[in-house]
Design an enzyme around this catalytic site. Structure first.
Site, PDB file in Angstrom:
ATOM      1  N   GLU A  29       0.837  -1.196   0.000  1.00 41.10           N
ATOM      2  CA  GLU A  29       0.000   0.000   0.000  1.00 41.10           C
ATOM      3  C   GLU A  29       0.876   1.253   0.000  1.00 41.10           C
ATOM      4  OE1 GLU A  29      -2.258  -0.683   3.516  1.00 41.10           O
ATOM      5  OE2 GLU A  29      -3.022  -2.598   2.783  1.00 41.10           O
ATOM      6  N   GLU A  60      -4.463  -6.553   2.887  1.00 42.86           N
ATOM      7  CA  GLU A  60      -3.233  -7.284   3.206  1.00 42.86           C
ATOM      8  C   GLU A  60      -3.302  -8.751   2.792  1.00 42.86           C
ATOM      9  OE1 GLU A  60      -3.181  -3.552   5.255  1.00 42.86           O
ATOM     10  OE2 GLU A  60      -4.693  -5.134   5.235  1.00 42.86           O
ATOM     11  N   GLN A  82       2.080  -1.906   5.960  1.00 38.85           N
ATOM     12  CA  GLN A  82       2.330  -0.528   6.386  1.00 38.85           C
ATOM     13  C   GLN A  82       2.657  -0.402   7.870  1.00 38.85           C
ATOM     14  OE1 GLN A  82      -0.730   2.297   5.407  1.00 38.85           O
ATOM     15  NE2 GLN A  82       0.241   2.802   3.464  1.00 38.85           N
ATOM     16  N   PHE A  83       1.878  -1.081   8.704  1.00 36.74           N
ATOM     17  CA  PHE A  83       2.109  -1.076  10.145  1.00 36.74           C
ATOM     18  C   PHE A  83       1.899  -2.478  10.684  1.00 36.74           C
ATOM     19  CE2 PHE A  83       1.379   3.417   9.522  1.00 36.74           C
ATOM     20  CZ  PHE A  83       2.215   4.028  10.452  1.00 36.74           C
ATOM     21  N   GLY A  85       0.241  -3.680  13.153  1.00 36.86           N
ATOM     22  CA  GLY A  85      -1.130  -4.066  13.483  1.00 36.86           C
ATOM     23  C   GLY A  85      -1.989  -4.377  12.280  1.00 36.86           C
ATOM     24  N   PRO A  89      -4.922  -9.298   9.090  1.00 35.14           N
ATOM     25  CA  PRO A  89      -5.781  -9.771   7.994  1.00 35.14           C
ATOM     26  C   PRO A  89      -5.068 -10.706   7.020  1.00 35.14           C
ATOM     27  CG  PRO A  89      -6.128  -7.437   8.358  1.00 35.14           C
ATOM     28  CD  PRO A  89      -4.944  -7.827   9.191  1.00 35.14           C
ATOM     29  N   HIS A 129      -1.198   0.645  15.409  1.00 34.77           N
ATOM     30  CA  HIS A 129       0.005   1.117  14.746  1.00 34.77           C
ATOM     31  C   HIS A 129       1.268   0.855  15.559  1.00 34.77           C
ATOM     32  CE1 HIS A 129      -3.076   3.148  12.441  1.00 34.77           C
ATOM     33  NE2 HIS A 129      -2.176   3.552  11.557  1.00 34.77           N
TER      34      HIS A 129
END
Length: 344
Positions: A29, A60, A82-83, A85, A89, A129
């Site tokens: 992303e 994800e 990206q993070f 957390g 998924p 995050h």
């Protein structure tokens, strides 16, 4: 030698990996036009084109599922989550498919997929995050899990991870992205096989360590501190203070590899110092520190002068950002644990 941030070193390593192998693709992303939320992939799309640096939908599971298909067709995908957390998924794809396809195919189907995940706290981020998901992946057979703690390691380890034929979960300490250190340009682009065998063009002292190896980053004689990722810097800071204020010599070991664990340097160190403190941000329950403590106790029991102590996050959900300083291990908690080892 040039000085780079950890994020810049990762960018260098990714660029070198893509230049050396046209089958390496970067996907995730906002990795393309934006260059990633932490700018780790900045400039790669302009250099290699949108066919090799791919902005994906916010999904994800689809990112990892697509990477699995690409790996089946001979590509080496590098996926950015990206993070930390946001990886959950994709957990089913990672654990049920990516980690097991090599076994299910009796070794005929390799899965050279690298999953980059910014991990840990210390940046004042909102919920989801700041996480420490390493134990989930270390528990899964078929996955390799590594983490860098400094720019020099970051530049080389990301190349080694991309070159590996197994799926690698590559954990990046997000609070250390902007810390700078010297990075050796000579080792840029060296493959892991060359590092093992010894390069004919690079002096032996400058050949990087193999990917799945831990390393002593500060020698010492009185007690051993073991950490990884963001906590290595904190352990080094604690060692400096212990030396200046208490006259104690603390050896600091960077694990670097979490699965498989390389504990030979740790066991050798404990046999000399007799004391061990293991540090990480993740909760203590069923954690990497518990595994390290168990294995060291099995292998060096008669060398221990005190129980193995652990300094970790708490067994709670990660707190709101205004409370994270109370949650994250710090120098004071580490030095308190060291002091306690000397009371036995």
């Amino acid at each position: 030698m040039p000085t780079l941030t950890l994020a810049g070193a990762l960018n260098n390593g990714l660029r070198a990996a893509m230049e050396s192998d046209p089958k390496v693709v970067v996907m995730g992303e906002d990795v393309g036009r934006l260059g990633g939320v932490f700018r780790v992939t900045d400039g790669l799309r302009a250099r290699f084109g949108e066919d090799r640096v791919i902005d994906t939908p916010l999904a994800e599971s689809a990112i990892i599922g697509t990477a699995i298909g690409l790996a089946m067709r001979g590509f080496r995908p590098v996926c950015e989550i990206q993070f930390d957390g946001f990886v959950y998924p994709a957990f089913d794809q990672i654990v049920s498919n990516l980690a097991k396809l090599h076994y299910r195919s009796a070794g005929r189907m390799r899965m050279p997929v690298t999953i980059r995940i910014p991990v840990g706290g210390g940046i004042g981020a909102v919920e989801h995050h700041s996480e420490s998901p390493e134990a989930y992946f270390c528990h899964t057979a078929g996955l390799k899990v590594v983490t860098c703690s400094n720019p020099a390691d970051a530049q080389v380890m990301i190349q080694q991870a991309v070159a590996a034929d197994d799926p690698v979960v590559f954990l990046e300490p997000k609070r250390r992205y902007w810390e700078k250190d010297e990075v050796d340009p000579v080792v840029l682009g060296i493959a892991e096989a060359d590092a093992r065998a010894g390069s004919t063009t690079v002096p032996a002292a400058r050949v990087p360590a193999p990917l799945f190896s831990s390393r002593v980053v500060r020698p010492g004689s009185d007690a051993t501190l073991v950490g990884y990722g963001p906590m290595v810097r904190t352990c080094l800071d604690a060692a400096l203070i212990a030396d200046a204020e208490d006259g104690r010599s603390l050896e600091v070991i960077d694990l670097r590899t979490l699965s498989p664990l390389d504990l030979e340097p740790v066991v050798e160190s404990v046999r000399r110092t007799g004391r061990l403190v293991v540090v990480h941000e993740a909760p203590s329950n069923v954690s990497l520190s518990a595994e390290v403590a168990a294995r060291v106790t099995e292998q060096a029991f008669y060398s221990l002068e005190a129980p193995v102590l652990r300094v970790t996050g708490f067994d709670t959900p990660y707190p709101p950002s205004r409370l994270e300083e109370s949650y994250l291990p710090d120098v004071d908690r580490i030095l308190d644990a060291v002091d306690r080892t000397f009371t036995y």
